[in-house]
Design an enzyme around this catalytic site. Sequence first.
Site, short mmCIF file in Angstrom:
data_model
loop_
_atom_site.label_atom_id
_atom_site.label_comp_id
_atom_site.label_asym_id
_atom_site.label_seq_id
_atom_site.Cartn_x
_atom_site.Cartn_y
_atom_site.Cartn_z
N GLY A 1 0.83 -1.20 0.00
CA GLY A 1 0.00 0.00 0.00
C GLY A 1 0.86 1.24 0.00
O GLY A 1 2.09 1.15 -0.08
N ASP B 1 18.35 -8.38 -0.03
CA ASP B 1 17.93 -7.44 -1.08
C ASP B 1 18.60 -6.10 -0.86
O ASP B 1 17.96 -5.05 -0.93
CB ASP B 1 16.40 -7.30 -1.05
#
Length: 982
Positions: free
Chosen positions: A631, A744
């Site tokens: 979101g 990451d």
Amino acid sequence: MDYSRIKRTLFVSVFMNFVFISLQKKQEVLLDMVASGAELGWLTSPVEHGWEIGQRAVNGSLLYNYYICNVEEREQDNWLRTTFIQRNPTASRVFVELQFVVRDCNSFNVDSLTCKETFNLYASEADADIGTAFRKGQFRKVATIAPDEISSLGEMKMNIETKVVDNLSHKGFYLAFQDIGACVAIYSVRVYYKTCPATVKSLAKFPETVAGGENQALREVTGSCVSNAVSEDQPRIYCTTDGEWVVPMSQCQCIPGFEAMNDACQECQPGFFKPSVSSETCKPCPENTQPSGSGAISCTCKDGFYRAPEDPETADCSGLPSAPQDLVATTAQTSIGRLQLSWKPSADTGGRSDIRYTVVCERCEGRACQPCGEKVRFDPSNTDLKETRVTVSDLEPYLNYTFTVEARSGVSQFSNKRATNSIITALPYTSPIKVTAMYVVDRSSTSLSLQWSVSHLSKPVATRYELMFRKKENDEEITGKVTTYTVLVLEKNSVQISDLSPSTVYLFKVQALSPEGNPGSYSLEKEFSTLPEASQKTGNTAVILGAVIGGGVMLFIVVVVLLLRKRRRNSHTRRGPEDTYFSSPDQLKPLKTYVDPHTYEDPNTAVLKFASEIHPSHITKQKVIGAGEFGEVYRGILKVSSRKETAVAIKTLKPGYTEKQRQDFLSEASIMGQFSHQNIIRLEGVVTKFKHAMIITEYMENGALDKYLKDHDGEMSSFQLVGMLRGIAAGMKYLSDMSYVHRDLAARNILVNSNLECKVSDFGLSRVLEDDPEGTYTTSGGKIPIRWTAPEAIAYRKFTSASDVWSFGIVMWEVMAFGERPYWDMSNHEVMKAINEAFRLPAPMDCPSAVYQLMLQCWLQDRSKRPRFGDIVSIIDKLLKSPDSLKAIADFDPRVSIRLPSTSGSDGSPFRSVAEWLESIKMSQYSENFSKAGIIGMEQVLQMKSEDIHNIGVHLPGHLKRIAYSILGLKDQTSTLSVFAV
Ligand code: AMP
């Protein structure tokens, strides 16, 4: 023409847009012509017909100026010298800011050879004021002052120029202005040096420092932690020549009981506490604690509430559990001497999840009770029960038992109060009756008459008996052969058995059956023998008995051995991963180790353990600043009760999420909440108890690092860039020390605050797989950001801190290349192929050699040879301590480097024209610059150097790099592949 009149009227009478510079950085003014008014007293030479002083009232104050306009006379040499300017001993570089007007020579009808449009600035150092003794020969030229805009008749265009006078070493100096035939008026001369103002950064205070000059471009300044903050290393920062602080290195953290606020450590407010030296904020006192005073390092439990020894100081205090409820005992028809106890959990757990139950058994005869002892068995156990039921066996059917179930938790040891529930029970009277003795009443050679009695305590209600008998075989002990029994159901406690063999041993056992048919346990097996045929009563009972007892002992030993083995096996299987951890050499790791939220059965428990819950009313969303996988991300304000408002980033979970998505979303907070380090993004808290879940973190004004670098391409020095890398390395060292593997690490996942401090962000369990647009599906089904990931992690998912080090190398490259995409537009496949063939990214433009060497170390194929994050932090620290080490620039090494894509035409042949080449590297906009500069063939392109590219008008650093790299690639091209080897 009377030029002296012109000069008076032009310079004195016209009102100009006089520009007062606002002082943004700290400047220490040594001389200010405007402020001195008429008191200047500057020397002019020659005294007559040279520089003159004029004045003009502007807004009620008098403005003075020096002017001259000898435009029609040849060989002008008019000097205007300032008074002696005292120097600050530490300021070796001063700035001279001039505001002046120069008249266009075309506005005079004079010989163009005599009229000039520039004048010169000179300086001369001295250790004392030499008064009016003025010798031109002692002055060195600083600069020629040329106007940006010249003024024609009737208009006045004010110019502002700032020149630097560097390498000053004497006590003071003079400035002088030499006119050589221009029409010029000087309105303002300001001489100042720059200082970095006293400052507090990251809780470290640094004193006001005079900015260095050419010989010391960056001044290293050591500072100290503010009151109530401590640090292992002394804080450091650098003051640039421009008076700006850069690369603050501070590990100052507030001591226990204090938190950082407004660049200071302030006592925790009453009702809040902070237990350790850390950069965390004070947290509200946990549940069930007494209100703390200000500056609390812990909150004591309220009366009746406790913390278990293994609970952290930060944990809630918990009460004692209430008694187990609804205790019942049930017996099953078919189970003998056995019952099941069950109860409902304590209604009040006291806020703990470690409730365990203990069952105590007492057996009572009349009023006298005593512990049941070891004979009674409990399944699974009578202590440390998580479950709320237990099976009790080997009970005597005729006794009353009292079972007491106690609920205990980690805090029960602190109180004498016991939370128990008891039940008195007896096995039903209808339960089996015990046969206590069996004997022979008569015998013959073919029959045996037996009788038996039952326990005198039991009530004589048994109506039937079951008798089993068999012949004992002589070789039974050796062969283990078992013969079948004959079973008789009898109405009374005696029997005569006929048709037996003479001189034969028979084995008997008997059990009573209750009226309902429930069988009791069998009596011991007994041996009786028949008489010999027509002979006297003899028997070998003793021998047989011995054999039976011997067999029994053997059997007992076998059973004991089996039981012991089973126990050992059980104790092995119970060793969880924690046991292995604590007994292995890994004990040397720091005590604090990252806990994977997946190890919690209920992920919501993990969130609440590691993150504090914030009420949504304390959060105000202001503006969308990004989009995450779950979101929008907002900038906003967090205001918790009496505490100061703080800017925060708010991550939201979009509506319509599944429970799994919600848990994945919150897992990031469970992970982040475990970290506390200056270079790791700080979690403020979470909203989980309301419909719209949110994660609140500190706000990083400059956003993601990759974008920040692209927006500031070429604007930062190597020193500043390496300073940023230092922060990232320190954050990663912390994570690797906690055994957390990021997976990451990339510039897009580093956030930058207003101090240019970099912090590692983007944690989450499935995030690499889900939310990184760089993630690419591999054949094994996972999703991996190929260009940032170490080969072993791509090949067989071996993600370790060493693979994070590889990614750190890529981040170093991104940073030094100002956010360039690693491996440019090569495909993932091409990247993997190139890495596999031992090629590596080339050094970014202007990258210090030492920094590139470190990148190459991070990209060693053998992961055990790569440096660890601790090594990386020390190497970078050394580089920053001696900025000279960053001066040697790395060369392009064609032996190991991947070249820029498109170093040949689409068909693999060399480029036919400059335009074709420029198009292939998407730089066609410069076609005209090349052709205008006469560069029309590729052979000319190959001769170009960086300066040449700049000179033909390629000024944007990114474009300059792209073109220069492509040329380097073209030069070294030996095949049509975009990657090549020696
Ligand atoms: P993420 O979902 O963590 O990748 O965040 C998406 C984007 O939101 C990032 O690329 C940033 O631009 C922005 N963002 C996330 N967290 C912060 C923060 N703490 N401060 C400022 N910007 C943030």
